[in-house]
Design a protein around this motif. Structure first.
Motif, PDB file in Angstrom:
ATOM      1  N   VAL A  18       9.993   3.065  -0.477  1.00  0.00           N
ATOM      2  CA  VAL A  18       9.465   1.839   0.117  1.00  0.00           C
ATOM      3  C   VAL A  18      10.614   0.881   0.439  1.00  0.00           C
ATOM      4  CG1 VAL A  18       8.011  -0.178  -0.308  1.00  0.00           C
ATOM      5  CG2 VAL A  18       7.243   2.087  -1.016  1.00  0.00           C
ATOM      6  N   PRO A  37       6.791  -5.099  10.467  1.00  0.00           N
ATOM      7  CA  PRO A  37       5.402  -4.661  10.604  1.00  0.00           C
ATOM      8  C   PRO A  37       4.763  -4.437   9.233  1.00  0.00           C
ATOM      9  CG  PRO A  37       6.888  -2.863  11.095  1.00  0.00           C
ATOM     10  CD  PRO A  37       7.736  -4.076  10.911  1.00  0.00           C
ATOM     11  N   CYS A  40       6.066  -2.294   5.766  1.00  0.00           N
ATOM     12  CA  CYS A  40       7.494  -1.985   5.810  1.00  0.00           C
ATOM     13  C   CYS A  40       8.203  -2.339   4.503  1.00  0.00           C
ATOM     14  CB  CYS A  40       8.164  -2.695   6.982  1.00  0.00           C
ATOM     15  SG  CYS A  40       8.321  -4.466   6.747  1.00  0.00           S
ATOM     16  N   GLY A  41       7.505  -2.949   3.562  1.00  0.00           N
ATOM     17  CA  GLY A  41       8.107  -3.222   2.258  1.00  0.00           C
ATOM     18  C   GLY A  41       8.419  -4.680   1.988  1.00  0.00           C
ATOM     19  N   THR A  44       6.839  -5.889  -1.275  1.00  0.00           N
ATOM     20  CA  THR A  44       7.501  -5.234  -2.403  1.00  0.00           C
ATOM     21  C   THR A  44       8.825  -5.927  -2.712  1.00  0.00           C
ATOM     22  OG1 THR A  44       6.466  -3.167  -1.722  1.00  0.00           O
ATOM     23  CG2 THR A  44       8.287  -3.016  -3.284  1.00  0.00           C
TER      24      THR A  44
HETATM   25  N1  LIG Z   1       1.787  -0.504  -6.383  1.00  0.00           N
HETATM   26  C1  LIG Z   1       1.934   0.364  -5.360  1.00  0.00           C
HETATM   27  N2  LIG Z   1       1.658   1.668  -5.530  1.00  0.00           N
HETATM   28  C2  LIG Z   1       1.803   2.538  -4.514  1.00  0.00           C
HETATM   29  N3  LIG Z   1       2.250   2.220  -3.294  1.00  0.00           N
HETATM   30  C3  LIG Z   1       2.549   0.937  -3.054  1.00  0.00           C
HETATM   31  C4  LIG Z   1       2.421  -0.062  -4.066  1.00  0.00           C
HETATM   32  N4  LIG Z   1       2.807  -1.252  -3.545  1.00  0.00           N
HETATM   33  C5  LIG Z   1       3.151  -1.002  -2.266  1.00  0.00           C
HETATM   34  N5  LIG Z   1       3.002   0.300  -1.958  1.00  0.00           N
HETATM   35  C6  LIG Z   1       3.323   0.925  -0.665  1.00  0.00           C
HETATM   36  O1  LIG Z   1       4.570   0.475  -0.248  1.00  0.00           O
HETATM   37  C7  LIG Z   1       4.577   0.243   1.146  1.00  0.00           C
HETATM   38  C8  LIG Z   1       5.092  -1.147   1.428  1.00  0.00           C
HETATM   39  O2  LIG Z   1       4.137  -2.074   0.970  1.00  0.00           O
HETATM   40  P1  LIG Z   1       4.319  -3.637   1.108  1.00  0.00           P
HETATM   41  O3  LIG Z   1       5.600  -4.036   0.465  1.00  0.00           O
HETATM   42  O4  LIG Z   1       3.088  -4.274   0.591  1.00  0.00           O
HETATM   43  O5  LIG Z   1       4.401  -3.819   2.672  1.00  0.00           O
HETATM   44  P2  LIG Z   1       4.292  -5.140   3.563  1.00  0.00           P
HETATM   45  O6  LIG Z   1       4.178  -6.313   2.657  1.00  0.00           O
HETATM   46  O7  LIG Z   1       5.521  -5.142   4.386  1.00  0.00           O
HETATM   47  O8  LIG Z   1       3.082  -4.961   4.406  1.00  0.00           O
HETATM   48  C9  LIG Z   1       3.175   0.479   1.642  1.00  0.00           C
HETATM   49  O9  LIG Z   1       3.125   1.725   2.266  1.00  0.00           O
HETATM   50  C10 LIG Z   1       2.343   0.475   0.407  1.00  0.00           C
HETATM   51  O10 LIG Z   1       1.289   1.384   0.533  1.00  0.00           O
END
Ligand SMILES: Nc1ncnc2c1ncn2[C@@H]1O[C@H](COP(=O)(O)OP(=O)(O)O)[C@@H](O)[C@H]1O
Ligand SMILES: [Mg+2]
Lengths: 352, 257
Positions: A18, A37, A40-41, A44
């Motif tokens: 990620v 988009p 994209c992380g 996270t």
């Molecule tokens: N706790 C989690 N467990 C599994 N996958 C996760 C988790 N948190 C985020 N993801 C995955 O990590 C990717 C990035 O997520 P995220 O950081 O929320 O993206 P954004 O905020 O840019 O839309 C996504 O594909 C999401 O499905």
């Protein structure tokens, strides 16, 4: 207030990467937008900075101190969430003074801080209301005041405006900027809205698939996108794949002139970027100047003072032109026109 | 709104008779003093019974202790499950449903074999809190689960953490107040279960309210009717009180728009 640095931060979920060894350094008091988009992380990365997610590798530094091992509750970072996160059982004032309250700040000071911050976000008269008595925009203002009440070193906002309607969003966006300037707190704002990012940031960090593609001021990002992804994501640029010639790019059968092609060896595979505001239209009157190209006028979109026209080139490639609306009326949909631009306008980026 | 037709009124009347009839007859029977005399002598004798107040107090205390145990143990457990181990949800659901499947008498047998504990524990009625905890578990679990699903627990917790609160402060200041309606519901159900529980108390030889009702019913029928009427009133008053408290909380808790 402090500098913030993410150094070599990696995170994967179930074997899916990620964030890939990401580095981001922020100066004191800066407002950076994480733009990219959905998926994209961005969230996270923000949650790693906040301490809600532990990175697989890498460190988070605040004012030069490694905080990677600290729990979120010990990091003194204010956070505003995408979904409404006010405590439903507390009034606006009690929400705002929650941080000082658990931080053992004297009661009088708690109230003083809460009232001052509610004043700052323009909700002094709503202090006694419960979250369900406030509109979405008001709730996010209270959430902002609540985050600032702990006098955070860093302010983190995860798409705080995405649940609001357009008018409130623009208003609150400007207000966030004003309050950020007033308080001088180092701020990371996550968004997938390029207009929001460009209008509010000191610098924009464009992300895709867990990587930072470019970190630069809004005007640099707009005028000199680092690659095709950034150019496409920021604004509506036409992206035409082609091959360089001397001061030109050959796209299929047609040749488009672009001074920037000289930066690359002849015969190189490139993308040519052409922004709608750089394209001018003229009536076709028999002769074709060397720097022009014939185009068919397609759909037009009226934006008030501007009208955006969709143009189809000889090989079916699409470009856009933004014209002042009264000028656009001369070019009827379906007619053939002459499209021109300054040779310096297009960007030419190698295709990798 | 559509008006109720004749058929509707008839059905409504029949339902009213069905529900209210036995109640009225019980009240009348409780007032019967034999040979066509009516009066409140059954109530007087009942209230003069030496153990009635004591058994009522024991039952209420047991109910409250069970409620307290459920709040103290179940709420944090469910909060942590929802936040950090949502995969354990099926296990929680299974455990919470177990008391429905296992007959009370089997629980008693198992319990008396298992808990040959110290006298201070098994000698007092509070020993019953252990089985009652499990009896009330399915109802309390359901009520609290509904409450937790109604709030965005993760975001509220993270908001609390980012503001510097520890887990104890988050549960006490944020989670519990927002589960107020759910806790009221679970308290109500626990009260009902514990006040009416007969098997455990009887087999383990504790004198609770339900045991007393049964005992009275076997040798003094009019007193039993009086007791039923009284406990009906008490239950209704308790429910009304709890519901009123819940409604007042409900206004504040109707959530964010
Ligand atoms: N706790 C989690 N467990 C599994 N996958 C996760 C988790 N948190 C985020 N993801 C995955 O990590 C990717 C990035 O997520 P995220 O950081 O929320 O993206 P954004 O905020 O840019 O839309 C996504 O594909 C999401 O499905
Ligand atoms: Mg996100």
């Amino acid at each position: 207030m402090a500098t913030v640095e993410a150094a070599g931060v990696s995170k994967s979920y179930n074997g899916r990467t990620v964030l890939a060894k990401l580095d981001l350094a922020m100066t004191d008091g800066e407002l950076i937008c994480l733009l990219g988009p959905s998926g994209c992380g961005k969230t996270t990365l923000l949650r790693i900075i906040a301490g809600f997610v532990t990175p697989d590798a890498g460190r988070v530094l605040v004012a030069g101190t490694d905080v990677t091992a600290l729990p979120a509750s010990a990091r003194r970072m204010g956070m505003v969430f995408q979904s409404y996160s006010l405590f439903p059982n507390m009034t606006a004032r009690d929400n705002v003074r929650f941080g000082p309250r658990v931080g053992k700040v004297p009661l009088a000071e708690q109230h003083k801080r809460a009232d001052r911050l509610l004043e700052m976000v323009g909700l002094a008269s709503h202090a006694g209301k419960y979250p369900h008595q406030l509109s979405g925009g008001q709730q996010q203002r209270v959430a902002l005041a609540r985050a600032l009440a702990v006098q955070p070193q860093v302010l983190l906002l995860d798409e705080p405006l995405s649940a609001l309607d357009a008018k409130v969003r623009a208003q609150l966006r400007d207000e966030i900027r004003r309050i950020q300037r007033e308080t001088g707190v180092t701020t990371v704002l996550v968004t997938h809205d390029q207009e929001e990012a460009l209008s509010i940031s000191d610098r924009v960090a464009v992300m895709n698939e867990g990587r930072l593609l470019q970190v630069a001021t809004p005007s640099q990002i707009y005028r000199e996108p680092a690659d095709g992804f950034v150019a496409r994501f920021i604004g509506a640029a036409a992206v035409l794949p082609g091959v360089t010639e001397d001061g030109k790019v050959r796209v299929g059968q047609i040749v488009l002139h672009a001074e920037a092609a000289r930066q690359h060896a002849a015969g190189k595979q490139v993308d040519l970027f052409l922004r709608p505001e750089h394209v001018r239209l003229e009536q076709l009157n028999g002769h074709m100047p060397p720097d022009g190209v014939a185009a068919d006028v397609g759909d037009t979109t009226f934006f008030g003072s501007l009208t955006r026209m969709r143009l189809t080139l000889a090989d079916g490639q699409i470009i856009w032109a933004d014209l002042p609306s009264e000028q656009a009326e001369q070019f009827k949909p379906g007619s053939r026109v002459l499209a021109r631009w300054d040779a310096e306008s297009p960007r030419v980026i190698p295709r990798g | 709104m559509k008006r109720l037709g004749v058929g509707g009124w008839i059905i409504l009347a029949l339902a009213a008779v069905y529900f209210i009839g036995p109640l009225v007859l019980t009240v009348i029977f409780s007032l019967w003093e034999g040979r066509g005399h009516y009066g409140i002598s059954a109530y007087v004798t009942l209230l003069q019974r030496p153990n009635i107040v004591r058994s009522l107090v024991v039952s209420v205390e047991l109910a409250l202790a069970t409620c307290a145990a459920l709040v103290v143990l179940l709420v944090p457990a469910m909060v942590f499950m929802n936040l950090y181990a949502p995969r354990l949800r099926p296990l929680f659901e299974f455990i919470a449903a177990l008391p429905f499947v296992v007959p009370a008498i089997a629980l008693v047998a198992g319990l008396s074999a298992l808990f040959s504990g110290p006298e201070w524990l098994i000698g007092t009625p509070f020993y019953l809190v252990i089985p009652y905890f499990f009896l009330a578990l399915p109802y309390a679990y359901r009520a609290i689960d509904v409450g937790i699903r109604a709030i965005d627990l993760t975001t509220l917790t993270e908001a609390g953490q980012s503001l510097g609160a520890d887990m104890g402060q988050i549960i006490r200041l944020i989670v519990l107040p927002n589960l107020r309606t759910a806790l009221v519901g679970s308290t109500l159900l626990t009260l009902a279960v514990v006040m009416g529980e007969f098997t455990f108390a009887n087999v383990l030889l504790f004198h609770t309210f339900a045991v007393l009702i049964n005992e009275v019913g076997q040798n003094a029928p009019t007193e039993a009717a009086a007791l039923s009427t009284l406990s009906f009133l008490i239950t209704w008053l308790a429910m009304a009180g709890v519901l009123l408290a819940g409604r007042r909380g409900g206004v504040q808790l109707s959530g964010a728009r």
